[in-house]
Write a protein that holds these residues in place. Structure first.
Motif, PDB file in Angstrom:
ATOM      1  N   LYS A 135       0.842  -1.189   0.000  1.00 39.03           N
ATOM      2  CA  LYS A 135       0.000   0.000   0.000  1.00 39.03           C
ATOM      3  C   LYS A 135       0.880   1.243   0.000  1.00 39.03           C
ATOM      4  O   LYS A 135       1.780   1.386   0.816  1.00 39.03           O
ATOM      5  CB  LYS A 135      -0.911   0.008   1.231  1.00 39.03           C
ATOM      6  CG  LYS A 135      -1.932  -1.109   1.230  1.00 39.03           C
ATOM      7  CD  LYS A 135      -2.827  -1.069   2.424  1.00 39.03           C
ATOM      8  CE  LYS A 135      -2.073  -1.355   3.701  1.00 39.03           C
ATOM      9  NZ  LYS A 135      -2.961  -1.504   4.851  1.00 39.03           N
ATOM     10  N   VAL A 136       0.599   2.155  -0.919  1.00 36.58           N
ATOM     11  CA  VAL A 136       1.385   3.374  -1.044  1.00 36.58           C
ATOM     12  C   VAL A 136       0.446   4.570  -0.982  1.00 36.58           C
ATOM     13  O   VAL A 136      -0.560   4.618  -1.688  1.00 36.58           O
ATOM     14  CB  VAL A 136       2.167   3.400  -2.384  1.00 36.58           C
ATOM     15  CG1 VAL A 136       3.027   4.649  -2.458  1.00 36.58           C
ATOM     16  CG2 VAL A 136       3.024   2.149  -2.524  1.00 36.58           C
ATOM     17  N   VAL A 189     -12.471  -1.329  -4.364  1.00 41.59           N
ATOM     18  CA  VAL A 189     -12.146  -2.144  -5.546  1.00 41.59           C
ATOM     19  C   VAL A 189     -10.636  -2.374  -5.641  1.00 41.59           C
ATOM     20  O   VAL A 189     -10.174  -3.486  -5.922  1.00 41.59           O
ATOM     21  CB  VAL A 189     -12.681  -1.469  -6.829  1.00 41.59           C
ATOM     22  CG1 VAL A 189     -12.066  -2.085  -8.076  1.00 41.59           C
ATOM     23  CG2 VAL A 189     -14.201  -1.572  -6.887  1.00 41.59           C
ATOM     24  N   LYS A 190      -9.855  -1.327  -5.382  1.00 42.86           N
ATOM     25  CA  LYS A 190      -8.390  -1.450  -5.407  1.00 42.86           C
ATOM     26  C   LYS A 190      -7.903  -2.380  -4.297  1.00 42.86           C
ATOM     27  O   LYS A 190      -7.006  -3.214  -4.510  1.00 42.86           O
ATOM     28  CB  LYS A 190      -7.745  -0.072  -5.257  1.00 42.86           C
ATOM     29  CG  LYS A 190      -7.877   0.832  -6.477  1.00 42.86           C
ATOM     30  CD  LYS A 190      -7.203   2.172  -6.235  1.00 42.86           C
ATOM     31  CE  LYS A 190      -7.139   3.022  -7.510  1.00 42.86           C
ATOM     32  NZ  LYS A 190      -8.456   3.392  -8.025  1.00 42.86           N
ATOM     33  N   ALA A 191      -8.492  -2.244  -3.112  1.00 44.45           N
ATOM     34  CA  ALA A 191      -8.078  -3.077  -1.976  1.00 44.45           C
ATOM     35  C   ALA A 191      -8.437  -4.544  -2.207  1.00 44.45           C
ATOM     36  O   ALA A 191      -7.650  -5.445  -1.895  1.00 44.45           O
ATOM     37  CB  ALA A 191      -8.735  -2.566  -0.694  1.00 44.45           C
ATOM     38  N   ILE A 192      -9.615  -4.797  -2.753  1.00 46.02           N
ATOM     39  CA  ILE A 192     -10.034  -6.174  -3.051  1.00 46.02           C
ATOM     40  C   ILE A 192      -9.081  -6.804  -4.061  1.00 46.02           C
ATOM     41  O   ILE A 192      -8.681  -7.966  -3.922  1.00 46.02           O
ATOM     42  CB  ILE A 192     -11.489  -6.191  -3.570  1.00 46.02           C
ATOM     43  CG1 ILE A 192     -12.464  -5.926  -2.413  1.00 46.02           C
ATOM     44  CG2 ILE A 192     -11.817  -7.529  -4.240  1.00 46.02           C
ATOM     45  CD1 ILE A 192     -13.896  -5.701  -2.850  1.00 46.02           C
ATOM     46  N   ALA A 193      -8.698  -6.034  -5.084  1.00 49.84           N
ATOM     47  CA  ALA A 193      -7.751  -6.542  -6.084  1.00 49.84           C
ATOM     48  C   ALA A 193      -6.413  -6.881  -5.429  1.00 49.84           C
ATOM     49  O   ALA A 193      -5.813  -7.924  -5.709  1.00 49.84           O
ATOM     50  CB  ALA A 193      -7.558  -5.513  -7.194  1.00 49.84           C
ATOM     51  N   ASP A 242      -2.988   3.882  -2.803  1.00 53.38           N
ATOM     52  CA  ASP A 242      -2.850   3.045  -3.987  1.00 53.38           C
ATOM     53  C   ASP A 242      -2.306   1.690  -3.563  1.00 53.38           C
ATOM     54  O   ASP A 242      -1.393   1.610  -2.745  1.00 53.38           O
ATOM     55  CB  ASP A 242      -1.894   3.688  -5.002  1.00 53.38           C
ATOM     56  CG  ASP A 242      -2.507   4.896  -5.678  1.00 53.38           C
ATOM     57  OD1 ASP A 242      -3.744   4.946  -5.728  1.00 53.38           O
ATOM     58  OD2 ASP A 242      -1.759   5.776  -6.127  1.00 53.38           O
ATOM     59  N   TYR A 243      -2.860   0.647  -4.134  1.00 55.71           N
ATOM     60  CA  TYR A 243      -2.433  -0.706  -3.804  1.00 55.71           C
ATOM     61  C   TYR A 243      -1.624  -1.258  -4.971  1.00 55.71           C
ATOM     62  O   TYR A 243      -2.120  -1.372  -6.084  1.00 55.71           O
ATOM     63  CB  TYR A 243      -3.651  -1.592  -3.544  1.00 55.71           C
ATOM     64  CG  TYR A 243      -4.402  -1.249  -2.277  1.00 55.71           C
ATOM     65  CD1 TYR A 243      -4.132  -1.916  -1.089  1.00 55.71           C
ATOM     66  CD2 TYR A 243      -5.377  -0.260  -2.268  1.00 55.71           C
ATOM     67  CE1 TYR A 243      -4.814  -1.605   0.078  1.00 55.71           C
ATOM     68  CE2 TYR A 243      -6.066   0.057  -1.107  1.00 55.71           C
ATOM     69  CZ  TYR A 243      -5.781  -0.624   0.057  1.00 55.71           C
ATOM     70  OH  TYR A 243      -6.463  -0.317   1.205  1.00 55.71           O
ATOM     71  N   GLU A 244      -0.374  -1.594  -4.694  1.00 57.20           N
ATOM     72  CA  GLU A 244       0.519  -2.097  -5.730  1.00 57.20           C
ATOM     73  C   GLU A 244       0.950  -3.511  -5.367  1.00 57.20           C
ATOM     74  O   GLU A 244       1.463  -3.756  -4.265  1.00 57.20           O
ATOM     75  CB  GLU A 244       1.736  -1.182  -5.849  1.00 57.20           C
ATOM     76  CG  GLU A 244       2.640  -1.511  -7.020  1.00 57.20           C
ATOM     77  CD  GLU A 244       3.814  -0.547  -7.118  1.00 57.20           C
ATOM     78  OE1 GLU A 244       4.613  -0.710  -8.051  1.00 57.20           O
ATOM     79  OE2 GLU A 244       3.924   0.354  -6.257  1.00 57.20           O
TER      80      GLU A 244
END
Length: 465
Positions: free
Chosen positions: A2-3, A273-277, A10-12
């Protein structure tokens, strides 16, 4: 990983040292257990780096229980708190998840190569073609290229450029060996077509004939092993019927997000949605977002305009712009929209369950309880509540709440009195239904997403004990 950038989270997805350590320890334990296995493709940079999102490990059939127990032990050793398994035929998609460590890993344990009940290559045949690579087993170059061709072309009807390059490079060196395998699995006519295409580096022809390639290879398997293959096909179909048609609740990653206009639902859903991905080591397409209804049936205004009996009102800046309808008209409207949920939600859910997607509704049928005037419905509360009970319920309903003044500053579509009324209705719903979870929308977006993910992980995964 997580950034935080521009006050947004943002989840990378990055393969870090902990991923490398867990993978290495798991391979060590597999080697000690004497379970036969090999890594399928994208193994070159392991364990230090992973060029794919997951790791595919083909294991000996009937060894899954032992292999999975070892994996859980390794995850526990590294203090990974939760896990999730999604099964497709012989593929067990295993996820290790820890929100405290900002960590997720995806390892597929695959009991032999099977496609819809058809086993073109037996595990024993493939295992005979393995070699040692670093401290784990992989397929030799010939069979690595062959499995890329079959696994990707038959399974996905596509072939990335990197895979085309690898197959092309290997074919130049081992064309005789590859041709022999193609002839044995496809017969003379089809193998000649594929061999010619490989010789000319014509992968477009191979992809174009993916369905024929699949059909011919499966027909030959059925002829060679009719009883065993028929039994496997029946098992595959039964599993698919159970998962998709019967669609038990345990497979439904079904979420709804409720809140008055201005509470930040859209921002929250984008972050979710980003966290689930991230925690499912996937793309943002892992989640499927629906707005209010399945919309299998069109809005009444759109249907009326199409029929030429009225003009659709498309001014959405004032949700309460139109007067409520009378009782009979309201009942018809409510029944019409209710039918959309009754028919549409199961259809959409089954499609999402098929691909293990998260079904997220930005507002759901509960809007007819809290804000019926938005849809010009004027019916008693008990009757509207009855309609809401007669549809499939989400497993979790997130209710975003904050004070009316904050909401009004964000969006002036409703009066403060109306916002307060809706907040009261949402609180009442949350207090009387355990699937409703209140989220403090006064917090920063990244904080409420983290709060929601803790709840989702607790609900949709299991603890490692």
């Amino acid at each position: 990983m997580k950034v935080l950038t521009d006050n947004k989270l943002d989840y990378e997805i990055i393969w870090k040292k902990i991923h490398s350590d867990i993978f290495s320890k798991y391979i060590l334990k597999l080697n000690e257990s004497k379970i036969r296995y090999f890594i399928l493709r994208n193994f070159e940079t392991l364990p230090d780096k992973n060029t794919s999102k997951d790791v595919d490990i083909i294991i000996e059939p009937k060894s899954y229980k032992e292999a999975f127990t070892i994996l859980l032990d390794v995850l526990k050793e590294y203090k990974i708190s939760n896990y999730r398994v999604v099964k497709y035929e012989r593929v067990h998609c295993c996820f290790g998840i820890s929100i405290e460590k900002n960590f997720s890993i995806h390892i597929d344990l695959i009991e032999g190569y099977l496609s819809k009940g058809f086993e073109v290559f037996s595990f024993d045949m493939l295992y005979e073609q393995t070699i040692e690579y670093k401290n784990f087993k992989v397929l030799n170059e010939t069979y690595d290229a062959i499995m890329l061709l079959y696994y990707k072309v038959i399974g996905t009807k596509q072939l990335k450029q990197q895979y085309q390059d690898k197959i092309n490079f290997t074919y130049k060196i081992y064309n005789k060996e590859i041709n022999k395998v193609l002839a044995a699995t496809l017969g003379n006519k089809m193998s000649r077509l594929i061999i010619k295409a490989l010789s000319n580096q014509d992968f477009a022809t191979i992809i174009k004939n993916a369905n024929v390639l699949s059909k011919v290879s499966k027909q030959r398997v059925l002829i060679r092993k009719p009883f065993k293959t028929t039994n496997r096909i029946v098992q595959f179909l039964c599993e698919k019927i159970y998962r998709i048609l019967y669609c038990p609740r345990k497979y439904q990653n079904f979420i709804s997000v409720q809140g008055a206009d201005g509470t930040g639902k859209s921002t929250f859903i984008d972050g979710l949605v980003k966290a689930i991905a991230f925690y499912n080591v996937s793309e943002e397409s892992k989640s499927h977002i629906y707005h209010h209804r399945p919309k299998l049936l069109p809005n009444l205004g759109a249907a009326g305009e199409k029929a030429g009996v009225m003009k659709e009102d498309t001014d959405f800046t004032n949700p309460h712009r139109a007067k409520p309808a009378g009782f009979i008209s309201s009942f018809i409207r409510m029944t019409y929209y209710w039918l959309d949920y009754v028919i549409g939600v199961p259809i959409k859910l089954r499609k999402d369950v098929q691909f293990d997607r998260f079904t997220i509704y930005d507002r759901y049928i509960y809007d007819f309880l809290v804000d019926p005037y938005r849809s010009r419905i004027n019916l008693p509360y008990w009757l509207r509540k009855l309609f809401t009970k007669l549809v499939i319920q989400p497993r979790i309903v997130f209710v975003l709440l904050t004070d009316a003044e904050t909401i009004y500053k964000r969006k002036q579509e409703l009066t403060i009195d109306e916002i307060n009324r809706q907040l009261g209705e949402f609180k009442k719903l949350a207090e009387t239904n355990k699937r409703f979870v209140i989220i403090d929308a006064s917090k920063k977006p990244e904080e409420i997403v983290e709060d929601a993910m803790k709840i989702l992980i607790d609900k949709f995964t299991l603890q490692i004990k």
